[in-house]
Enzyme design. Sequence first.
Site, mmCIF file in Angstrom:
data_model
loop_
_atom_site.group_PDB
_atom_site.id
_atom_site.type_symbol
_atom_site.label_atom_id
_atom_site.label_comp_id
_atom_site.label_asym_id
_atom_site.label_seq_id
_atom_site.Cartn_x
_atom_site.Cartn_y
_atom_site.Cartn_z
ATOM 1 N N GLY A 18 0.815 -1.194 0.196
ATOM 2 C CA GLY A 18 0.084 0.167 -0.219
ATOM 3 C C GLY A 18 0.859 1.240 -0.117
ATOM 4 C CB SER A 19 0.095 4.796 1.013
ATOM 5 O OG SER A 19 -1.247 4.492 0.546
#
Lengths: 360, 635
Positions: free
Chosen positions: B290-291
Amino acid sequence: MKNIDLKLFITIIILSVFGVVMVYSASFVWAEYKFNDPFKFVKNQLVFLIIGIFLMIMISKINYKIYYEKANIIFFITTILLILVLIPGIGTIRNGSRSWFGIGSFGIQPSEAVKLALIIFTSKYITNNSKNLKSFSKGLFPILGITFLVFGLIMLQPDFGTGFIIIVTIIGMLFVSGANLKFFLYLFLLGIFGITGLIIIAPYRLKRILSFLNPWSDPLGSGFQIIQSLYAIGPGGLFGYGFLNSRQKHFYLPEPQTDFIFSIISEEFGILGIIIVSILFLIIILESFKIARKVKEPFGKYLTFGISFGLAFQALLNLMVVVGLVPVTGVTLPFLSYGGSSLLITLCSMGIILNVSRYR
Amino acid sequence: MFYKNIHIRMKVVGIIIIFLFLIIIFKVFYIQVISYKKLNKLALSLWNRNLPIEASRGKIYDNTGVVLADNKTTVSLVLVPNQIKDKKKVASSLAVILNTSYEEMYKHVNKRTSIERVHPIGRRLSFDVADKISRLKLDGVYLVKESKRYYPYDKLLSHSLGFVGIDNQGLSGLELTYDKYLTGAYGSIKYISDAKGNKLELTESYEKPQDGMNMTLTVNYKLQESLERELDNAVLKYNPDSALGIAMNPKTGEILAISSRPNFSPSKYKKYTIEEINRNLPVWMTYEPGSTFKIITLSTALEEKLVDLEKEHFHDSGSIRVENARIKCWKHGGHGDQTYLQVVENSCNPGFVSLGQRIGKEKLFKYINNFGFGKKTGVDLNGESTGILFDLNRVGPVELATTAFGQGVSVTPIQQITAVSAAINGGYLLKPYIVKSINEPETNSVVLQNKKQIVRKVISKETSSKVRMALESVVTNGTGRTAFIDGYRVGGKTGTAQKVKDGKYMVGNYIVSFIGFLPANDPEIIVYIAIDNAKGITQYGGTVAAPIAKRILSDSIDILNIKKPKGASEKKYNFLDKKYYQIPDVKGMSLEEAMKALEKFKVEYIKEGDKVTYQSPKSGERILEGETVKLLLGG
């Protein structure tokens, strides 16, 4: 009449005193374990040694010719004793043989006495029948018959070792007396056939006899004692562990103070101990042979030779068993092994030789 | 002469006798010299008895000297069957005490062996049982000391430490990997025994057991405790499928704390499944980051000078079109016009897609590889996974776009924290490690020592400095605000990744993560937290993982003695945020004066006089508005 042979006398004293010392070293572990008294065996042995030396000195003063006169009666009495010992209730069983008269904690073995008596008897027989010895039926057969009779009685106990020593001793005396050499060849062949026959009847005997060549083939059975003996001699090395430091006497070697005392001597004193003990034995044997040669009349000659040859054969048989040269026969080592009656008879016999030495 | 023949035969006999004696002497010589070796060996095996003495296993320490794996002395039952006289009696009384059958015990008592260990019922006996046995004073029954592995903090660091079996053999974790160092060598009491098994006084040699080597970890016990506590709390609060955390020194690669849930108690390892025991999630687990992966995209763009964070702008309409696909921003309706710094602060997906497009797939994947993804980090913990990257040939515009914001790649937590360390430490990819040194127990001499190991330089010092600045502003102004520690410079990045099952994204099932470091200008610690499928909360990295990381970072300030920086960036407050205020000095004031000076706080006081004599917290401290200040008014 000369003095007794001092060289022989001193050697006997040294060897038998050393024997008592070694009985202590070899036995104190078992004695402590069995009787709670580490001196149990050595005390007995010491008592017999003192009595034995006393008797030896006494006997060395008695003219040996008396045995010539009393040979038959001595042989008769000891043979009776040999028969009596077989009767349960009179003879007691020790180590699997009914060969003892038990008197308190002491025991007397008539077979030891018979051995001496038969030597005396044979000496007289050879002396009286020197002309007939070339003949088998007239000369050799009667005395061999008597010998095998005695052997048979001893085998009833059974005590093969003593019986075997008696036969070889008598044959040795006959050999020296001048019997025909052919006869010994026949005897040898007879022995071979006999043994072969016994093996054919029961083949397991061969295996047992040969197990001494490789004791590890049956390490817990027939090879057990010889393995334990080798474990004493080998690891002790050329210099030994030192007096009292044997390891194998700690319950590994069964009754190390009797048949296998030589292993313990080797373990504690190394090769030096073995050489010294051998030399002491050789002095006694060869000095006795010298006396036999020097004495002027035949009875003393045969008697001295017979006694010392019997001693030599017994010693050699014991030593060869211990070092693994012959199968285990259960023979003690004269002067050194624990055993009162054996020591007593040995010292008495030595007394006779010492007396003979006065007539060199 | 008449006797001549007799005398010759006597001499023959005499010579034979001498000859036989010589043979005997020679045979003895042969036995003592030639057969000596063989006989001595056989005899020694007959005489020798060995009472083995167990060595202590090497201890495992944290980097401050706290013992994490220790030894406890226990006793075990040893029988010398030869010395047992009344076998039946001994067997029956031992059977009763050890709560086993008479037959079983009788077998042990009668074993034809010199020394019989009663395994396993007689091993590691409790004090009570040992005491009962020793009171019987039985011949041939011995109690020997043995040392047993003992983990004073039970579940703490359990996956990494591992555990040992009944013979103190390492079965998992560091206990297994470093077993040959930690295991000592048995010592023994060697003695000559008689045929009945009794010891002879003659000789006895004592061979000292060689204790195992001690191991020092890079782990800091207090930080580890902090991580364990936070993970426990997270489990209680969110009941996640799993939770994990790593704290590392970004400058050296030393692992300061590492743990995951579910964990296990090493002394009761049999109660757990193999998966629970063997899966050391921080190195084993792989998932879409993810981020937090955006840091890699950001670093690449900066290093390649493809973006000016402050001057260039990006307009986020809420989605971006890549070929036929429409990639949405996580924020419905988009972030509007932003500088690229704001793109980072807001973790804006379309903004990162545009960065990815500027970089291009070759360069982006080159950097991803350089940052260590797709390969094991080589950390000295077993069970590490590799992770999965797209095959470069199959990377099209959509794959490039998703990779840029952390989807479609699969990484391990240890890869993630190691890569971000490289991004913020001046650009060096390091090999992470947990074993600091292994030392000889007596001399303390070093047997093995791990030092900082640079794998490669990935980005420049200047780029790294820019990345730090950007990530600090994420915490000050952006999605990472929940990790802000007042008065300190914290940098970080949140991550929220949808989990993939059978090739499809799962609905409402996220791994939320936060990676944060402190101080942002010169990081001394980096913390990575990931919570898998937190329940009962909106699943964002900022709401779940960042506060956890913040508490661990806060704890690290005291633990690592991190200095307060001068120019800590001021946090921007939105209307919901409470503000921090400095407490004024109110000593010597009257109650009314003090109340007025402390109007932003709640005041509790004990009045024993008219003037304030004591205040807590002290003046100069900063606390949240509305928190309590206690006063004592004395005479």
